[in-house]
Design an enzyme around this catalytic site. Structure first.
Site, PDB file in Angstrom:
ATOM      1  N   LEU A  93       9.905 -20.896  -4.703  1.00 38.98           N
ATOM      2  CA  LEU A  93       8.940 -20.017  -4.021  1.00 38.98           C
ATOM      3  C   LEU A  93       7.538 -20.152  -4.617  1.00 38.98           C
ATOM      4  O   LEU A  93       7.362 -20.145  -5.838  1.00 38.98           O
ATOM      5  CB  LEU A  93       9.401 -18.555  -4.179  1.00 38.98           C
ATOM      6  CG  LEU A  93       8.474 -17.501  -3.574  1.00 38.98           C
ATOM      7  CD1 LEU A  93       8.654 -17.417  -2.062  1.00 38.98           C
ATOM      8  CD2 LEU A  93       8.735 -16.118  -4.195  1.00 38.98           C
TER       9      LEU A  93
ATOM     10  N   HIS B 182       2.183   3.279  -9.066  1.00 35.82           N
ATOM     11  CA  HIS B 182       1.993   1.846  -9.334  1.00 35.82           C
ATOM     12  C   HIS B 182       3.174   1.294 -10.130  1.00 35.82           C
ATOM     13  O   HIS B 182       3.641   0.188  -9.878  1.00 35.82           O
ATOM     14  CB  HIS B 182       0.680   1.612 -10.097  1.00 35.82           C
ATOM     15  CG  HIS B 182      -0.532   2.018  -9.314  1.00 35.82           C
ATOM     16  ND1 HIS B 182      -0.684   1.724  -7.974  1.00 35.82           N
ATOM     17  CD2 HIS B 182      -1.652   2.694  -9.670  1.00 35.82           C
ATOM     18  CE1 HIS B 182      -1.844   2.212  -7.542  1.00 35.82           C
ATOM     19  NE2 HIS B 182      -2.448   2.810  -8.558  1.00 35.82           N
TER      20      HIS B 182
ATOM     21  N   ASP C  89       0.829  -1.208   0.000  1.00 36.67           N
ATOM     22  CA  ASP C  89       0.000   0.000   0.000  1.00 36.67           C
ATOM     23  C   ASP C  89       0.866   1.262   0.000  1.00 36.67           C
ATOM     24  O   ASP C  89       1.978   1.261   0.520  1.00 36.67           O
ATOM     25  CB  ASP C  89      -0.912  -0.014   1.244  1.00 36.67           C
ATOM     26  CG  ASP C  89      -2.079   0.953   1.110  1.00 36.67           C
ATOM     27  OD1 ASP C  89      -2.313   1.469  -0.008  1.00 36.67           O
ATOM     28  OD2 ASP C  89      -2.757   1.197   2.119  1.00 36.67           O
TER      29      ASP C  89
HETATM   30  C1  IPE Z   1      -5.663  -2.636  -0.186  1.00 40.04           C
HETATM   31  O1  IPE Z   1      -5.264  -1.312  -0.307  1.00 40.04           O
HETATM   32  C2  IPE Z   1      -5.606  -3.319  -1.499  1.00 40.04           C
HETATM   33  C3  IPE Z   1      -4.291  -3.473  -2.110  1.00 40.04           C
HETATM   34  C4  IPE Z   1      -3.150  -3.071  -1.657  1.00 40.04           C
HETATM   35  C5  IPE Z   1      -4.291  -4.164  -3.358  1.00 40.04           C
HETATM   36  P1  IPE Z   1      -6.288  -0.098  -0.458  1.00 40.04           P
HETATM   37  O2  IPE Z   1      -5.446   1.108  -0.542  1.00 40.04           O
HETATM   38  O3  IPE Z   1      -7.230  -0.372  -1.563  1.00 40.04           O
HETATM   39  O4  IPE Z   1      -7.084  -0.168   0.922  1.00 40.04           O
HETATM   40  P2  IPE Z   1      -7.991   0.946   1.629  1.00 40.04           P
HETATM   41  O5  IPE Z   1      -9.028   1.348   0.636  1.00 40.04           O
HETATM   42  O6  IPE Z   1      -7.097   2.088   1.993  1.00 40.04           O
HETATM   43  O7  IPE Z   1      -8.520   0.263   2.840  1.00 40.04           O
HETATM   44  C1  IPE Z   2      -1.652   0.265  -3.297  1.00 39.00           C
HETATM   45  O1  IPE Z   2      -1.389   1.624  -3.329  1.00 39.00           O
HETATM   46  C2  IPE Z   2      -1.861  -0.306  -4.665  1.00 39.00           C
HETATM   47  C3  IPE Z   2      -3.214  -0.758  -4.952  1.00 39.00           C
HETATM   48  C4  IPE Z   2      -4.243  -0.665  -4.177  1.00 39.00           C
HETATM   49  C5  IPE Z   2      -3.403  -1.379  -6.229  1.00 39.00           C
HETATM   50  P1  IPE Z   2      -2.561   2.706  -3.339  1.00 39.00           P
HETATM   51  O2  IPE Z   2      -2.910   3.006  -4.748  1.00 39.00           O
HETATM   52  O3  IPE Z   2      -3.678   2.242  -2.486  1.00 39.00           O
HETATM   53  O4  IPE Z   2      -1.833   3.935  -2.690  1.00 39.00           O
HETATM   54  P2  IPE Z   2      -2.470   5.008  -1.696  1.00 39.00           P
HETATM   55  O5  IPE Z   2      -3.041   4.242  -0.529  1.00 39.00           O
HETATM   56  O6  IPE Z   2      -3.518   5.751  -2.451  1.00 39.00           O
HETATM   57  O7  IPE Z   2      -1.309   5.858  -1.289  1.00 39.00           O
HETATM   58 MG    MG Z   3      -4.064   2.484  -0.527  1.00 33.83          MG
END
Ligand code: IPE
Ligand code: IPE
Ligand code: MG
Length: 253
Positions: A134, A40, A23
């Site tokens: 793995l 990303h 995240d």
């Molecule tokens: C969880 O992260 C999903 C992934 C990392 C793929 P999100 O960024 O979507 O989660 P919330 O919305 O902050 O809970």
């Molecule tokens: C996690 O990073 C990746 C996915 C959920 C695919 P985010 O895109 O949720 O990044 P933030 O939380 O907005 O910083």
């Molecule tokens: Mg996020």
């Protein structure tokens, strides 16, 4: 039920199964005045580092949350970018995974993805299925509630067919019908970016997992940060409902 001595294996200082919520990509990009999708893209580099380092450290199973069942709510441009990124990685990297002996598994409701992506997912899993290194599990359109729902549906079908009676429904039986039912549950869970929630990841499987949260944003997560999490894990006493004294006694037995 496992006994205290079975729970106290010498190898328990290293997680066999590591599960990660990657995240913070969006915030990483925003800090640099870049579009979210640049985060990303940077996240993919971190992913490569972590897969390699997890193998170096002897982790057997690495489960990564790549796209949640709720992530469809994001702007369509971002969703398309994520799915394209996934497709490109499968197209360009399956051979490299294979050469490293990695077995790829994808969990989640893949029926919602376009046909091309579904075909590529199936091909990559098939191509690497006999590898002994793995086990790399990618959770895509995954939700813990979805996983439990599909397990319940299977159980319902078995009840209707008469191949199962309700008296035989046990935790083991439910577990076996979940996406990771044939694997040991995660020993260590990592979530980057400072959020301290599960966000509908592995709801059942995390029952006794050690939880590690770090402020580091996913694109900045690297070998040193993973080692910090492994050191944290090695310092935990996993009691599984027993007392400390029981575990100490059994380790001398
Ligand atoms: C969880 O992260 C999903 C992934 C990392 C793929 P999100 O960024 O979507 O989660 P919330 O919305 O902050 O809970
Ligand atoms: C996690 O990073 C990746 C996915 C959920 C695919 P985010 O895109 O949720 O990044 P933030 O939380 O907005 O910083
Ligand atoms: Mg996020």
């Amino acid at each position: 039920m496992r006994t205290p001595s079975e729970l106290m294996k010498p190898s328990s200082k290293l997680p066999r199964h590591l599960a990660v919520i990657m995240d913070g990509n969006g915030r990483w990009a925003r800090q640099r005045f870049l579009p979210r999708v640049a985060g990303h893209r940077a996240g993919v580099d971190a992913l490569h580092k972590i897969v390699k380092h997890a193998m170096k450290r002897g982790i057997e199973i690495l489960t990564l949350f790549a796209f949640s069942s709720e992530n469809w709510r994001r702007p369509s441009y971002e969703v398309s970018y994520l799915l394209d990124l996934f497709l490109n990685m499968l197209e360009n990297e399956t051979q490299k995974l294979h050469e490293q002996g990695i077995q790829l598994r994808i969990i989640g409701d893949c029926s919602q993805f376009n046909e091309k992506l579904q075909a590529q997912m199936a091909q990559a899993q098939d191509f690497t299925s006999r590898n002994k290194g793995l086990k790399l599990v990618i959770a895509a359109n995954y939700g813990g509630q979805w996983d439990l729902t599909q397990a319940m549906r299977k159980i319902g079908e078995e009840l209707e067919r008469g191949t199962l009676s309700s008296a035989n429904i046990s935790a083991e039986l439910i577990n076996a019908r979940l996406s990771l039912g044939d694997l040991p549950p995660p020993d260590l869970f990592i979530r980057t970016s400072g959020e301290q929630r599960i966000s509908n990841f592995l709801l059942w499987d995390l029952a006794y997992t050690e939880l590690y949260f770090t402020e580091v944003l996913w694109p900045d997560f690297n070998e040193v940060e993973l080692d910090k999490a492994l050191v944290f894990f090695s310092g935990r006493e996993r009691r599984f409902g027993c007392t400390s004294e029981q575990l100490e006694e059994s380790s001398y037995a």
